[in-house]
Design an enzyme around this catalytic site. Structure first.
Site, short mmCIF file in Angstrom:
data_model
loop_
_atom_site.label_atom_id
_atom_site.label_comp_id
_atom_site.label_asym_id
_atom_site.label_seq_id
_atom_site.Cartn_x
_atom_site.Cartn_y
_atom_site.Cartn_z
N CYS A 1 -22.95 4.23 -4.88
CA CYS A 1 -21.96 5.38 -4.40
C CYS A 1 -22.81 6.53 -3.82
N ASP B 1 0.81 -1.43 0.03
CA ASP B 1 0.03 0.07 -0.01
C ASP B 1 0.81 1.03 -0.05
N CYS C 1 -19.53 0.77 -2.50
CA CYS C 1 -19.45 0.59 -3.94
C CYS C 1 -18.74 -1.04 -4.13
N CYS D 1 -15.01 11.09 -2.47
CA CYS D 1 -15.20 9.99 -1.91
C CYS D 1 -15.34 9.73 -0.37
N CYS E 1 -21.28 -4.77 -5.13
CA CYS E 1 -20.68 -5.65 -6.05
C CYS E 1 -21.16 -7.13 -6.21
N CYS F 1 -15.53 3.80 3.87
CA CYS F 1 -16.83 3.48 3.40
C CYS F 1 -16.73 2.12 2.27
N CYS G 1 -23.19 -4.33 -16.05
CA CYS G 1 -23.48 -3.86 -14.50
C CYS G 1 -22.91 -2.49 -14.18
N CYS H 1 -22.28 -0.39 -8.60
CA CYS H 1 -21.54 0.30 -7.80
C CYS H 1 -21.73 1.82 -8.11
N CYS I 1 -16.82 -6.17 -16.16
CA CYS I 1 -18.14 -5.99 -15.12
C CYS I 1 -19.59 -6.04 -16.17
C1 B12 Z 1 -4.75 6.39 -2.78
C2 B12 Z 1 -5.40 5.25 -2.60
C3 B12 Z 1 -6.93 5.33 -1.80
C4 B12 Z 1 -7.66 6.67 -2.16
C5 B12 Z 1 -7.93 6.97 -3.70
C6 B12 Z 1 -8.50 5.62 -4.22
C7 B12 Z 1 -8.46 5.17 -5.57
N1 B12 Z 1 -9.60 4.75 -6.43
O1 B12 Z 1 -7.60 5.88 -6.39
C8 B12 Z 1 -8.68 6.51 -1.20
C9 B12 Z 1 -8.46 7.23 0.24
C10 B12 Z 1 -10.08 7.15 -1.71
C11 B12 Z 1 -8.78 4.97 -1.00
C12 B12 Z 1 -9.83 4.40 -0.94
C13 B12 Z 1 -10.10 2.76 -0.87
N2 B12 Z 1 -8.96 1.93 -0.67
CO1 B12 Z 1 -7.15 2.75 -1.22
N3 B12 Z 1 -5.58 2.97 -1.91
C14 B12 Z 1 -4.85 3.91 -2.23
C15 B12 Z 1 -3.43 3.55 -2.75
C16 B12 Z 1 -2.31 4.02 -2.12
C17 B12 Z 1 -3.11 4.47 -4.35
C18 B12 Z 1 -4.31 3.90 -5.50
C19 B12 Z 1 -3.81 4.73 -6.81
O2 B12 Z 1 -2.71 4.75 -7.20
N4 B12 Z 1 -5.08 5.53 -7.17
C20 B12 Z 1 -4.98 6.43 -8.35
C21 B12 Z 1 -5.66 5.68 -9.40
C22 B12 Z 1 -5.63 6.39 -10.89
O3 B12 Z 1 -5.01 4.38 -9.67
P1 B12 Z 1 -5.71 3.01 -9.30
O4 B12 Z 1 -7.16 3.13 -8.65
O5 B12 Z 1 -4.91 2.03 -8.59
O6 B12 Z 1 -6.10 2.61 -10.90
C23 B12 Z 1 -4.98 2.04 -11.84
C24 B12 Z 1 -5.79 1.18 -12.62
O7 B12 Z 1 -6.52 0.37 -11.88
C25 B12 Z 1 -6.02 1.33 -13.98
N5 B12 Z 1 -6.95 0.78 -14.84
C26 B12 Z 1 -6.59 -0.08 -15.59
N6 B12 Z 1 -7.81 -0.62 -16.30
C27 B12 Z 1 -8.93 0.02 -15.71
C28 B12 Z 1 -10.14 -0.01 -16.03
C29 B12 Z 1 -11.22 0.39 -15.13
C30 B12 Z 1 -12.56 0.32 -15.42
C31 B12 Z 1 -10.61 1.40 -14.26
C32 B12 Z 1 -11.77 2.30 -13.40
C33 B12 Z 1 -9.35 1.57 -14.01
C34 B12 Z 1 -8.38 0.92 -14.52
O8 B12 Z 1 -5.91 2.83 -13.87
C35 B12 Z 1 -5.05 3.22 -13.10
C36 B12 Z 1 -3.75 3.86 -13.20
O9 B12 Z 1 -2.71 2.96 -13.17
C37 B12 Z 1 -3.78 2.08 -3.26
C38 B12 Z 1 -2.15 1.20 -2.96
C39 B12 Z 1 -1.00 1.36 -4.08
N7 B12 Z 1 -0.12 1.60 -3.73
O10 B12 Z 1 -1.56 1.32 -5.13
C40 B12 Z 1 -4.73 1.71 -2.03
C41 B12 Z 1 -5.52 0.63 -2.53
C42 B12 Z 1 -5.91 0.90 -3.78
N8 B12 Z 1 -6.51 0.71 -1.64
C43 B12 Z 1 -7.30 -0.25 -1.02
C44 B12 Z 1 -8.37 -0.21 -0.59
C45 B12 Z 1 -8.79 -1.58 0.24
C46 B12 Z 1 -9.32 0.83 -0.26
C47 B12 Z 1 -10.82 0.81 0.25
C48 B12 Z 1 -11.85 -0.22 -0.27
C49 B12 Z 1 -10.83 1.23 1.61
C50 B12 Z 1 -12.23 1.49 2.37
N9 B12 Z 1 -13.13 0.67 2.56
O11 B12 Z 1 -12.57 2.49 2.52
C51 B12 Z 1 -11.24 2.12 -0.42
C52 B12 Z 1 -11.88 1.89 -1.84
C53 B12 Z 1 -12.23 3.16 -2.65
C54 B12 Z 1 -12.41 2.73 -4.25
N10 B12 Z 1 -13.46 2.64 -4.87
O12 B12 Z 1 -11.23 2.75 -5.00
C55 B12 Z 1 -6.67 -1.50 -1.71
C56 B12 Z 1 -7.55 -1.89 -2.87
C57 B12 Z 1 -7.36 -3.43 -3.04
C58 B12 Z 1 -8.20 -3.90 -4.31
N11 B12 Z 1 -8.84 -5.11 -4.31
O13 B12 Z 1 -8.17 -3.27 -5.37
C59 B12 Z 1 -5.30 -1.00 -2.11
C60 B12 Z 1 -4.73 -1.57 -3.35
C61 B12 Z 1 -4.17 -1.16 -0.79
C62 B12 Z 1 -3.78 -2.52 -0.64
N12 B12 Z 1 -2.50 -2.63 -0.55
O14 B12 Z 1 -4.57 -3.57 -0.71
N13 B12 Z 1 -7.66 4.45 -1.48
S1 SF4 Z 2 -20.87 -3.66 -9.03
FE1 SF4 Z 2 -19.15 -4.75 -9.58
S2 SF4 Z 2 -19.50 -5.91 -11.42
FE2 SF4 Z 2 -21.05 -4.29 -10.99
S3 SF4 Z 2 -20.09 -2.56 -12.24
FE3 SF4 Z 2 -19.28 -2.22 -10.00
S4 SF4 Z 2 -17.36 -3.27 -10.21
FE4 SF4 Z 2 -18.46 -4.12 -11.85
S1 SF4 Z 3 -15.91 4.13 -1.22
FE1 SF4 Z 3 -16.88 4.07 -3.12
S2 SF4 Z 3 -19.13 4.18 -2.66
FE2 SF4 Z 3 -17.94 5.00 -0.89
S3 SF4 Z 3 -17.94 7.04 -1.57
FE3 SF4 Z 3 -16.00 6.14 -2.31
S4 SF4 Z 3 -16.39 5.50 -4.56
FE4 SF4 Z 3 -18.36 6.37 -3.56
#
Ligand code: B12
Ligand code: SF4
Ligand code: SF4
Length: 320
Positions: free
Chosen positions: A198, A134, A244, A214, A248, A241, A191, A194, A188
């Site tokens: 949200c 992380d 989302c 968020c 799923c 939170c 679907c 999520c 997905c």
């Molecule tokens: C910053 C961060 C947050 C931020 C921003 C979240 C975000 N979505 O970016 C906040 C504080 C909001 C957060 C919340 C949560 N987080 Co967080 N977070 C991180 C962190 C440190 C960096 C993520 C990041 O780089 N974000 C920038 C975006 C642009 O990158 P990304 O989401 O990783 O997406 C990349 C790829 O997925 C890609 N991509 C490729 N194909 C596709 C296709 C589609 C449709 C999409 C949408 C994207 C996509 O695009 C992006 C660029 O590389 C990571 C750990 C890490 N070092 O990666 C943990 C991490 C993502 N978090 C984690 C968790 C558990 C959570 C929460 C569930 C905690 C909670 N219950 O409150 C929530 C989930 C919110 C959500 N829906 O994302 C886990 C997720 C595990 C998993 N199964 O994915 C991680 C990996 C930590 C870990 N080591 O387990 N988090």
């Molecule tokens: S709820 Fe799950 S399967 Fe449905 S759109 Fe969201 S991530 Fe995809």
């Molecule tokens: S964790 Fe997911 S459902 Fe909750 S506010 Fe963030 S994006 Fe929306």
């Protein structure tokens, strides 16, 4: 058994639920473009660390010289009981499920060091390793996809084909050259549950994600006041939170956490808001040391508790 098979068997014996291997190439151009567009749009809010170490986040070689492989592990954290224990007080706040356990960073890092030790021994101590969970600037989800651990859902979670989205990710970055796995495509389909679940509109139908909206960001990472229109949408969520994730269908179908290492903290599933407001710096440390909730800081947690109380008074519960 090949070395790759031995590593995977060892990772599973250590207690991880899934493991995959990828090479050390940079993340794909489309992932880089997504990340940069997200940062440029200001969607990282005040998470300044997301703007730093960009090269490392994109390219594992910037993390460890001579890197050849990234071993990605997943640890299932879907709780056995999906709802918190019955309320003991009128004024309670819900905690995101990942914090119903000991802090996963503290659990996963020692296990990854054990995996590194095993691989070090098998390669005659000629290689180097870096353990990441992380907080290291590494695009964990993008690498997990490449290592065959699943796909990225519209909720932005890495969704494992059987374990679903409630998995923590960790990596062992190493100079050992290993045969990579291929991606395991999933989608997905049609679907959009999520997006509809949200509460704040932080998620968009075509992959948009605005952390500034968020609730997870606002209640954990954000310092200072929360804008009133967003505060009312927080409902009773006092830390993090899951809306989302719990919406799923892949989460519904997943097995529950079987880890004996990820100690559960049932009393942290729901917090008594009056108790939270009475915490002092000393009692906060004693109560939340070793919990993910510690990250919110006392000030942040008490701000969240006041918001949840105001929402309860206005009749704005979790579904608001
Ligand atoms: C910053 C961060 C947050 C931020 C921003 C979240 C975000 N979505 O970016 C906040 C504080 C909001 C957060 C919340 C949560 N987080 Co967080 N977070 C991180 C962190 C440190 C960096 C993520 C990041 O780089 N974000 C920038 C975006 C642009 O990158 P990304 O989401 O990783 O997406 C990349 C790829 O997925 C890609 N991509 C490729 N194909 C596709 C296709 C589609 C449709 C999409 C949408 C994207 C996509 O695009 C992006 C660029 O590389 C990571 C750990 C890490 N070092 O990666 C943990 C991490 C993502 N978090 C984690 C968790 C558990 C959570 C929460 C569930 C905690 C909670 N219950 O409150 C929530 C989930 C919110 C959500 N829906 O994302 C886990 C997720 C595990 C998993 N199964 O994915 C991680 C990996 C930590 C870990 N080591 O387990 N988090
Ligand atoms: S709820 Fe799950 S399967 Fe449905 S759109 Fe969201 S991530 Fe995809
Ligand atoms: S964790 Fe997911 S459902 Fe909750 S506010 Fe963030 S994006 Fe929306």
């Amino acid at each position: 058994m090949t070395l790759e098979q031995e590593i995977k068997a060892r990772a599973l014996t250590l207690g991880f639920d899934a493991v995959g291997i990828t090479n050390a190439a940079p993340i794909s151009d489309s992932d880089i473009a997504r990340l940069n567009a997200w940062l440029r749009a200001g969607h990282a809010g005040r998470m300044g660390y997301m703007h730093r170490n960009g090269e490392k986040r994109i390219h594992p070689a910037a993390l460890l010289e001579g890197v050849r492989s990234v071993i990605v592990v997943a640890l299932n954290y879907k709780p056995e009981h999906s709802s918190p224990p019955p309320q003991t007080s009128q004024q309670t706040g819900t905690v995101a499920q990942y914090a119903w356990y000991e802090d996963y960073h503290h659990v996963m890092k020692p296990l990854l060091f054990e995996l590194a030790d095993f691989l070090g021994e098998r390669t005659e101590r000629t290689h180097r390793f870096k353990v990441c969970v992380d907080s290291v600037p590494l695009a964990e989800r993008a690498l997990a996809v490449r290592a065959g651990l699943g796909f990225i859902g519209t909720n932005h979670m890495l969704i494992h084909p059987t374990l679903g989205p409630q998995v923590f990710l960790g990596e062992l970055v190493t100079t050992v050259a290993l045969e990579p796995d291929g991606p395991d495509p999933g989608t997905c389909a049609a679907c959009d549950r999520c997006v509809r679940a949200c509460p704040t509109g932080a998620l968009g139908a075509v992959g948009e994600f605005d952390a500034e909206k968020c609730i997870s960001y606002l209640t954990i990472e954000h310092k200072g006041d929360i804008p009133p229109d967003l505060a009312t949408k927080i409902g009773d969520r006092v830390f993090g939170c899951d809306a989302c994730v719990l919406a799923c269908p892949h989460q519904h179908a997943a097995p529950t956490c079987k880890s004996t290492r990820l100690g559960s903290r049932p009393r942290d599933a729901q917090l008594d808001l009056v108790q939270v407001l009475s915490l002092t710096p000393t009692s906060f440390e004693a109560r939340f040391a070793g919990s993910p909730i510690h990250r919110a800081t006392l000030e942040g947690l008490q701000r969240n508790a006041r918001i949840c109380m105001r929402n309860a008074q206005k009749g704005l519960g979790a579904k608001s």
